[in-house]
Design a protein around this motif. Structure first.
Motif, PDB file in Angstrom:
ATOM      1  N   ASP A   8       0.852  -1.194   0.000  1.00  0.00           N
ATOM      2  CA  ASP A   8       0.000   0.000   0.000  1.00  0.00           C
ATOM      3  C   ASP A   8       0.881   1.234   0.000  1.00  0.00           C
ATOM      4  O   ASP A   8       1.917   1.278   0.685  1.00  0.00           O
ATOM      5  CB  ASP A   8      -0.912  -0.003   1.224  1.00  0.00           C
ATOM      6  N   GLY A   9       0.473   2.235  -0.755  1.00  0.00           N
ATOM      7  CA  GLY A   9       1.263   3.438  -0.873  1.00  0.00           C
ATOM      8  C   GLY A   9       0.517   4.661  -0.380  1.00  0.00           C
ATOM      9  O   GLY A   9      -0.545   4.552   0.250  1.00  0.00           O
ATOM     10  N   PRO A  10       1.041   5.828  -0.655  1.00  0.00           N
ATOM     11  CA  PRO A  10       0.407   7.064  -0.200  1.00  0.00           C
ATOM     12  C   PRO A  10      -0.942   7.289  -0.895  1.00  0.00           C
ATOM     13  O   PRO A  10      -1.179   6.801  -2.007  1.00  0.00           O
ATOM     14  CB  PRO A  10       1.430   8.138  -0.596  1.00  0.00           C
ATOM     15  N   ARG A  60      -3.773   0.081  -8.322  1.00  0.00           N
ATOM     16  CA  ARG A  60      -5.168   0.521  -8.207  1.00  0.00           C
ATOM     17  C   ARG A  60      -5.263   1.792  -7.399  1.00  0.00           C
ATOM     18  O   ARG A  60      -4.511   2.002  -6.444  1.00  0.00           O
ATOM     19  CB  ARG A  60      -6.017  -0.570  -7.538  1.00  0.00           C
ATOM     20  N   PHE A  61      -6.226   2.617  -7.805  1.00  0.00           N
ATOM     21  CA  PHE A  61      -6.585   3.778  -7.011  1.00  0.00           C
ATOM     22  C   PHE A  61      -7.575   3.342  -5.936  1.00  0.00           C
ATOM     23  O   PHE A  61      -8.330   2.379  -6.135  1.00  0.00           O
ATOM     24  CB  PHE A  61      -7.259   4.836  -7.883  1.00  0.00           C
ATOM     25  N   ALA A 124       6.981   9.393  -7.279  1.00  0.00           N
ATOM     26  CA  ALA A 124       7.849   8.792  -6.258  1.00  0.00           C
ATOM     27  C   ALA A 124       7.069   7.790  -5.404  1.00  0.00           C
ATOM     28  O   ALA A 124       7.539   6.680  -5.133  1.00  0.00           O
ATOM     29  CB  ALA A 124       8.461   9.881  -5.392  1.00  0.00           C
ATOM     30  N   GLY A 125       5.857   8.182  -4.993  1.00  0.00           N
ATOM     31  CA  GLY A 125       5.055   7.282  -4.168  1.00  0.00           C
ATOM     32  C   GLY A 125       4.643   6.032  -4.918  1.00  0.00           C
ATOM     33  O   GLY A 125       4.637   4.927  -4.360  1.00  0.00           O
ATOM     34  N   LEU A 126       4.309   6.198  -6.199  1.00  0.00           N
ATOM     35  CA  LEU A 126       3.910   5.048  -7.002  1.00  0.00           C
ATOM     36  C   LEU A 126       5.061   4.061  -7.145  1.00  0.00           C
ATOM     37  O   LEU A 126       4.893   2.849  -6.920  1.00  0.00           O
ATOM     38  CB  LEU A 126       3.459   5.524  -8.383  1.00  0.00           C
ATOM     39  N   THR A 129       5.800   2.219  -3.977  1.00  0.00           N
ATOM     40  CA  THR A 129       4.800   1.172  -3.717  1.00  0.00           C
ATOM     41  C   THR A 129       5.068  -0.055  -4.578  1.00  0.00           C
ATOM     42  O   THR A 129       5.011  -1.194  -4.105  1.00  0.00           O
ATOM     43  CB  THR A 129       3.391   1.723  -4.015  1.00  0.00           C
ATOM     44  N   ILE A 130       5.362   0.169  -5.857  1.00  0.00           N
ATOM     45  CA  ILE A 130       5.683  -0.956  -6.746  1.00  0.00           C
ATOM     46  C   ILE A 130       6.939  -1.676  -6.264  1.00  0.00           C
ATOM     47  O   ILE A 130       7.010  -2.914  -6.265  1.00  0.00           O
ATOM     48  CB  ILE A 130       5.869  -0.448  -8.190  1.00  0.00           C
ATOM     49  N   SER A 131       7.924  -0.910  -5.811  1.00  0.00           N
ATOM     50  CA  SER A 131       9.159  -1.505  -5.319  1.00  0.00           C
ATOM     51  C   SER A 131       8.891  -2.411  -4.120  1.00  0.00           C
ATOM     52  O   SER A 131       9.424  -3.523  -4.026  1.00  0.00           O
ATOM     53  CB  SER A 131      10.147  -0.392  -4.946  1.00  0.00           C
ATOM     54  N   SER A 132       8.046  -1.951  -3.201  1.00  0.00           N
ATOM     55  CA  SER A 132       7.738  -2.757  -2.011  1.00  0.00           C
ATOM     56  C   SER A 132       7.014  -4.040  -2.404  1.00  0.00           C
ATOM     57  O   SER A 132       7.296  -5.125  -1.862  1.00  0.00           O
ATOM     58  CB  SER A 132       6.870  -1.941  -1.044  1.00  0.00           C
ATOM     59  N   ALA A 133       6.077  -3.937  -3.360  1.00  0.00           N
ATOM     60  CA  ALA A 133       5.351  -5.132  -3.808  1.00  0.00           C
ATOM     61  C   ALA A 133       6.296  -6.108  -4.511  1.00  0.00           C
ATOM     62  O   ALA A 133       6.203  -7.328  -4.323  1.00  0.00           O
ATOM     63  CB  ALA A 133       4.210  -4.727  -4.745  1.00  0.00           C
TER      64      ALA A 133
END
Length: 285
Positions: A8-10, A60-61, A124-126, A129-133
């Protein structure tokens, strides 16, 4: 190897990453339409974690919050619908059943509008988030890789044992063949007017054509290389595939030289184990 990761991201953004086996790296990215311009960056982020396999990234939004679509009402249109309905009621003496819910269903009264996003602010937030996933999916693949490594070592040990059987049987076959030839030639010697040394040379050449010593030596060398590659850091899948091809090549040569049933059965067992090993190697990154 298969893997799954979610993060999950910002602002409620979420990303899911799924990976399955594939010979090459293939990254598929599904971004919300508003973020489609960042697809290349998303692919680059995934390539930091994976070198092989089919990788699917879905972003996803949130359904609610700052990034969710907003409901807009056109009150002028609604008012015109209501006035028109009231006029019909008065002129035609019709019952009035125009509710608010029905007004909302009429064209142009309500619509969902996507929020205006500043892509640069979200980038940056996107990507984080992709990096963490991706990291979560890579960790899952790593756990699967440990089990796969044990499986590969077990298969390799089985193949080494079969090579030992081939070597033992091949030596016995050659010894028996040479003995039979020498006895046969000795029995025919009085009838043949050929130099005994020449006959001995022909025996040696005939026996050498069925000797698989060179092939088994190279086969063991390839098996050692396979084992060393398993312990090497980084992506080794393609190298393992290449070494496995060489192992198969030597095995085929041994099979083509074999004229003994027991030796042929050992070669078939060897090929069967190699095929199982090849199926598992396709899972290695």
């Amino acid at each position: 190897m298969t893997g799954f990761g979610r993060a999950d991201g910002p602002l409620g953004l979420s990303a899911e990453v799924r990976t399955v086996n594939s010979r090459h790296l293939e990254v598929r990215v599904r971004l919300p339409r508003e973020l489609a311009a960042l697809e290349r960056e998303a692919r680059a982020e995934a390539s930091r974690f994976f070198e092989r396999g089919q990788v699917e990234i879905s972003v996803r939004f949130p359904k609610e919050g700052e990034l969710s679509p907003r409901l807009e009402l056109d009150l002028d249109s609604a008012r015109r619908y209501a006035n028109a309905a009231q006029a019909l009621v008065s002129e035609l003496q019709l019952p009035s059943d125009l509710s608010a819910a029905r007004l909302l269903s009429l064209p142009g009264v309500a619509r969902l509008r996507d929020p205006e996003l500043e892509i640069e602010a979200l980038e940056a937030g996107l990507l984080e988030t992709i990096s963490s996933a991706c990291a979560a999916a890579a960790e899952m693949r790593g756990r699967e890789g440990e089990a796969l490594l044990r499986e590969l070592r077990g298969r390799l040990a089985r193949i080494e044992a079969l090579v030992g059987q081939v070597e033992t049987r091949a030596a016995a076959v050659l010894a028996g063949l040479r003995g039979r030839l020498e006895k046969r030639l000795a029995a025919l010697a009085p009838e043949l007017e050929t130099d005994p040394a020449r006959l001995e040379q022909e025996v040696v050449l005939y026996v050498d054509r069925q000797d698989v010593t060179e092939e088994t030596v190279r086969l063991r060398s390839h098996l050692e290389q396979f084992a060393e590659t398993l312990d090497a850091p980084g992506a080794v899948g393609r190298k393992l595939e290449f070494v496995l091809q060489e192992i198969g090549r030597e095995t085929n040569t041994i099979g083509s030289k074999s004229a003994d049933a027991a030796l042929s059965r050992a070669v078939v067992d060897l090929k069967t184990e190699q095929e199982k090993l090849r199926e598992q190697v396709l899972n290695v990154e």
